[in-house]
Design an enzyme around this catalytic site. Structure first.
Site, PDB file in Angstrom:
ATOM      1  N   TYR A 159     -10.213  11.104  -3.885  1.00 26.67           N
ATOM      2  CA  TYR A 159      -8.859  10.436  -3.948  1.00 26.67           C
ATOM      3  C   TYR A 159      -8.009  11.288  -4.435  1.00 26.67           C
ATOM      4  O   TYR A 159      -8.232  11.943  -5.332  1.00 26.67           O
ATOM      5  CB  TYR A 159      -9.329   9.197  -5.096  1.00 26.67           C
ATOM      6  CG  TYR A 159      -7.920   8.352  -5.534  1.00 26.67           C
ATOM      7  CD1 TYR A 159      -7.594   7.269  -5.021  1.00 26.67           C
ATOM      8  CD2 TYR A 159      -7.032   9.087  -6.467  1.00 26.67           C
ATOM      9  CE1 TYR A 159      -6.342   6.676  -5.147  1.00 26.67           C
ATOM     10  CE2 TYR A 159      -5.789   8.502  -6.793  1.00 26.67           C
ATOM     11  CZ  TYR A 159      -5.344   7.173  -6.212  1.00 26.67           C
ATOM     12  OH  TYR A 159      -4.302   6.496  -6.661  1.00 26.67           O
TER      13      TYR A 159
ATOM     14  N   GLU B 256      -0.889   7.403  -2.033  1.00 32.86           N
ATOM     15  CA  GLU B 256      -2.229   7.448  -2.208  1.00 32.86           C
ATOM     16  C   GLU B 256      -3.081   7.695  -0.678  1.00 32.86           C
ATOM     17  O   GLU B 256      -2.570   7.352   0.185  1.00 32.86           O
ATOM     18  CB  GLU B 256      -2.746   6.150  -2.603  1.00 32.86           C
ATOM     19  CG  GLU B 256      -2.859   5.839  -4.136  1.00 32.86           C
ATOM     20  CD  GLU B 256      -3.401   4.457  -4.410  1.00 32.86           C
ATOM     21  OE1 GLU B 256      -3.658   4.271  -5.545  1.00 32.86           O
ATOM     22  OE2 GLU B 256      -3.520   3.594  -3.661  1.00 32.86           O
TER      23      GLU B 256
END
Ligand code: GDP
Ligand code: MN
Length: 378
Positions: free
Chosen positions: A100, A188
């Protein structure tokens, strides 16, 4: 402002952030055609919420027939209140490991915080609760840019990425430029995936933009998706009103964003529920009161309306005239509680009195009264 994954991907590409190939389609037939060149394909619902995978909105397929069948299922879904009317068809990447990578505008650290974990793919909010130490953070100063050596040692000491650090550093730098140049508040990549061939790819993309900076970026403003806002919010925007729909039954019309927030807090404190946030702004145009009440009244949950004016630039007599205009033009069938103080208060109260309306002085009293009115007690 939020954008769809495909819009974020387009922007990723202009910033040289590696993504797997993709095509945007609007139905199952188009999905099948778009997928012909690829062996394994992933079909993804384009909706303005995350968690699409869990909701069945992301599916792998191994043949054109399967793509068509899965796209047909996805296009019939409703995810997080949004109907699926667009899908992304992607050349599926094989995944060795999911990371991530995110950047957020971090007011508490007065900078832009880079967030990284080698436990990507899952919901990051969930990870933050169950295993917060797995999320590594580095706060960057917006005026100083990113120093390659600092980033390299941060990576070495967090998720390692031995041998892949050059790719990650390049992507992080590009993501940071994208963030700054477009006034994002969040970007993100989850999953940021390592393929068996040793490539780091953004397989998902999310960008939120700072609404207050959009005037500087017409090309970003042009990406706006109408489904992000309720019809009332859209109309309010065209009329120069700052409006957010909420789920209570007390309509609110307030001058000034800070006062509007404080008013919502007070309603909550005294046990009521507001139906909206509405800032009519500081202008002295009676028409604004008419527009504002029109939008508030369209909501059929409304049981009472609170008008809270603390006149500075806004003049109480203009508001009073606006309210009388609104009474003539609109069918106001719920109790109207008015609190009116500040510039030209005497004149404003006199105008209302003549029309048989009372204005309250104290905000606390006004809030208690509107809550009683919404409950049908006087
Ligand atoms: P989200 O659930 O809304 O965050 O949607 P994502 O785009 O992140 O997709 C959900 C999951 O599907 C990811 O976490 C991956 O595990 C998987 N996925 C997405 N794209 C691909 C791909 O190209 N190949 C493979 N094998 N899996 C993928
Ligand atoms: Mn994701």
């Amino acid at each position: 402002m939020k954008v769809h994954e495909y819009q974020a991907r387009d922007l990723f590409k202009t910033y040289n952030i590696p993504v797997n190939d993709y095509k945007l389609v609007s139905n199952a037939k188009e999905a099948r055609e778009a997928s012909m060149a690829w062996k394994q394909v992933v079909v993804k619902a384009q909706v303005l919420v995350g968690g699409r995978g869990k909701a069945g909105g992301v599916k792998l397929a191994n043949s054109p027939e399967e793509v068509e069948a899965k796209a047909a299922v996805i296009s019939g879904l409703e995810i997080g209140g949004y109907r699926v009317d667009k899908m992304l068809v992607c050349d599926s990447a094989s995944i060795e490991k999911e990371y991530y990578l995110g950047l957020i505008l971090d007011r508490s650290r007065q900078g832009i915080t880079l967030m990284l974990t080698d436990q990507g793919g899952v919901d990051i909010e969930e990870l933050a609760e169950i295993n917060p130490s797995a999320i590594h953070r580095l706060t960057l100063h917006p005026h100083k840019g990113i120093d390659g050596a600092t980033l390299d040692s941060f990576l070495a000491n967090s998720i390692s990425l031995e041998g892949l650090r050059r790719q990650a550093i390049s992507t992080i730098k590009n993501l940071y430029s994208l963030f700054l140049e477009n006034d994002a508040s969040l970007v993100e990549i989850n999953p940021y995936a390592l393929t068996p061939g040793g490539k780091m790819l953004a397989l998902d993309s999310k960008i939120n933009f700072d609404d207050n900076a959009l005037f500087k970026h017409p090309e970003i403003e042009a990406l706006r998706n109408p489904e992000e806002s309720s019809p009332d919010e859209l109309e309010a925007r065209t009329k120069g009103l700052s409006f957010v729909s909420l789920d209570g039954d007390i309509g609110c019309m307030v001058n000034g964003a800070g006062l509007a927030m404080a008013t919502l807090d007070l309603i909550e404190l005294h046990g009521g529920k507001a139906a909206n946030f509405l800032d009519v702004g500081g202008s002295s145009n009676p028409q604004k009161a008419v527009d504002a009440l029109g939008i508030i009244l369209r909501n059929n949950r409304i049981k009472a309306i609170l008008i809270n004016i603390f006149g500075g630039i806004t003049r109480c007599d203009d508001i009073a005239n606006g309210l009388l205009m609104a009474r003539k033009k609109l069918d106001i069938d719920v109790p109207l509680i008015i609190r009116l103080v500040g510039t030209n208060e005497k004149e404003g109260r006199a105008i209302l009195k003549e029309a048989g309306l009372d204005a309250i002085y104290d905000l606390d009293d006004a809030v208690r009264k509107v809550i009683r009115a919404a409950r049908g007690v006087s």
